[in-house]
Design a protein around this motif. Structure first.
Motif, short mmCIF file in Angstrom:
data_model
loop_
_atom_site.label_atom_id
_atom_site.label_comp_id
_atom_site.label_asym_id
_atom_site.label_seq_id
_atom_site.Cartn_x
_atom_site.Cartn_y
_atom_site.Cartn_z
N GLY A 41 0.72 -1.62 0.15
CA GLY A 41 0.06 0.08 0.20
C GLY A 41 1.06 1.11 0.15
N LEU A 42 1.73 1.32 0.55
CA LEU A 42 2.97 2.26 1.12
C LEU A 42 3.72 2.90 -0.90
N ARG A 43 4.17 1.83 -1.40
CA ARG A 43 4.49 1.70 -2.75
C ARG A 43 3.54 2.20 -3.49
N THR A 44 2.02 1.70 -2.89
CA THR A 44 1.01 2.78 -4.56
C THR A 44 1.20 3.85 -3.57
N LEU A 45 0.87 4.25 -3.10
CA LEU A 45 1.45 5.76 -2.59
C LEU A 45 2.19 6.06 -2.92
N GLY A 46 3.09 5.56 -3.06
CA GLY A 46 4.22 5.92 -3.88
C GLY A 46 5.34 6.90 -2.89
N ALA A 47 5.31 6.57 -1.54
CA ALA A 47 6.51 5.91 -0.72
C ALA A 47 7.34 5.69 -1.69
N ASP A 48 8.82 5.94 -1.17
CA ASP A 48 10.54 5.40 -0.91
C ASP A 48 10.78 5.65 -0.24
N PHE A 49 12.29 5.16 0.25
CA PHE A 49 12.86 5.35 1.42
C PHE A 49 14.40 5.33 0.99
N ASP A 50 14.91 6.63 1.20
CA ASP A 50 16.35 6.14 1.03
C ASP A 50 17.32 5.16 2.39
N LEU A 51 16.24 5.27 3.70
CA LEU A 51 17.05 4.82 4.79
C LEU A 51 16.09 3.96 5.34
N ILE A 52 16.28 2.80 5.94
CA ILE A 52 15.53 2.55 7.23
C ILE A 52 15.80 1.74 8.17
N LEU A 53 15.49 3.19 9.30
CA LEU A 53 16.34 2.77 10.65
C LEU A 53 15.30 2.29 11.59
N SER A 54 15.50 1.59 12.51
CA SER A 54 14.61 0.38 13.19
C SER A 54 14.83 0.18 14.77
N SER A 55 13.69 0.23 15.37
CA SER A 55 14.25 0.08 16.69
C SER A 55 15.25 -1.35 16.90
N PRO A 56 15.89 -1.70 17.18
CA PRO A 56 16.90 -3.95 17.54
C PRO A 56 15.85 -4.70 18.17
N TYR A 57 14.57 -4.04 19.16
CA TYR A 57 13.51 -5.30 19.26
C TYR A 57 13.18 -6.09 18.20
N VAL A 58 13.01 -7.38 17.70
CA VAL A 58 12.92 -8.27 17.32
C VAL A 58 11.27 -7.72 16.67
N ARG A 59 10.78 -7.44 16.80
CA ARG A 59 9.14 -7.39 16.34
C ARG A 59 9.47 -5.86 15.79
N ALA A 60 10.23 -5.46 15.94
CA ALA A 60 10.59 -3.36 14.98
C ALA A 60 11.56 -4.21 13.37
N LYS A 61 12.20 -5.10 13.86
CA LYS A 61 13.64 -5.09 13.10
C LYS A 61 12.96 -6.69 12.06
N GLU A 62 11.91 -7.31 12.31
CA GLU A 62 10.79 -7.25 12.14
C GLU A 62 10.34 -7.45 10.16
N THR A 63 9.74 -5.89 10.98
CA THR A 63 8.81 -4.85 10.67
C THR A 63 9.23 -4.12 9.14
N ALA A 64 10.68 -4.14 9.84
CA ALA A 64 11.72 -3.18 8.85
C ALA A 64 11.99 -4.32 7.71
N GLU A 65 12.77 -4.96 7.53
CA GLU A 65 12.59 -6.14 6.97
C GLU A 65 11.81 -6.35 5.64
N ILE A 66 10.62 -6.82 6.13
CA ILE A 66 9.35 -7.31 5.30
C ILE A 66 9.51 -5.71 4.03
N LEU A 67 9.43 -4.00 4.88
CA LEU A 67 9.67 -3.14 4.13
C LEU A 67 10.68 -2.82 3.22
N ALA A 68 11.82 -3.22 3.51
CA ALA A 68 13.01 -3.11 2.74
C ALA A 68 12.65 -4.44 1.83
N ASP A 69 12.37 -5.63 1.98
CA ASP A 69 12.29 -6.64 0.64
C ASP A 69 11.17 -5.99 0.12
#
Length: 168
Positions: A41-69
């Motif tokens: 959905g974010l990609r459809t809206l035209g979002a784009d990232f130069d950097l993904i900065l995440s909390s090191p907690y597992v649930r945030a890390k997994e969220t960030a990794e899905i976003l990056a993928d």
């Protein structure tokens, strides 16, 4: 500069016996699937990232990794202790200014820290009454975070709306 403030997706419940530490709780299968749809959905809206900065907690890390993928981000996800649940928004802003030069940043973290960050950037520490659901995204824009911490709230979207947008 665009800031995408993203709360981690649905995680295993707090107090689940297999995860003694809150920081160890992973996303549920439902949370992973929903975050993939939210990212589309974010990609459809035209979002784009130069950097993904995440909390090191597992649930945030997994969220960030899905976003990056989903976004095919080439650089690795970076981590900041200033994005943990009780992190300091002032220290996070200082860290971003010192370490990173990016025009579009996704910040993946937890409540109440993310709402405190939005409050600091949008309302100069006045508490903003908002609800950032798990998997919800808030987009802010700012000219510069070095001298002025003023940002504009562009939008705040629930996970359900982002999933619908991603399915189109």
């Amino acid at each position: 500069m665009n800031l995408y403030i993203i709360r981690h997706a649905i995680a295993v419940d707090e107090g689940t016996p297999e995860y003694e530490q809150d920081s160890e709780r992973p996303l549920t299968d439902k949370g992973k699937k929903k975050m993939r749809q939210i990212s589309k959905g974010l990609r459809t809206l035209g979002a784009d990232f130069d950097l993904i900065l995440s909390s090191p907690y597992v649930r945030a890390k997994e969220t960030a990794e899905i976003l990056a993928d989903v976004f095919k981000v080439k650089a690795e996800v970076a981590f900041s202790d200033n994005l943990v649940p009780m992190g300091d928004p002032d220290l996070l802003i200082a860290e971003m200014n010192e370490k990173y030069s990016a025009n579009s940043i996704a910040l993946v973290g937890h409540e109440p820290q993310l709402t405190a960050l939005v409050s600091l950037l949008v309302a100069e520490n006045t508490s903003v009454d908002m609800t950032l659901k798990k998997g919800g995204v808030c987009r802010l824009s700012a000219d510069d975070l070095h001298h002025s911490r003023k940002a504009t709230l562009e939008w705040l979207l629930t996970p359900g709306i982002l999933v619908e947008i991603g399915e189109k």
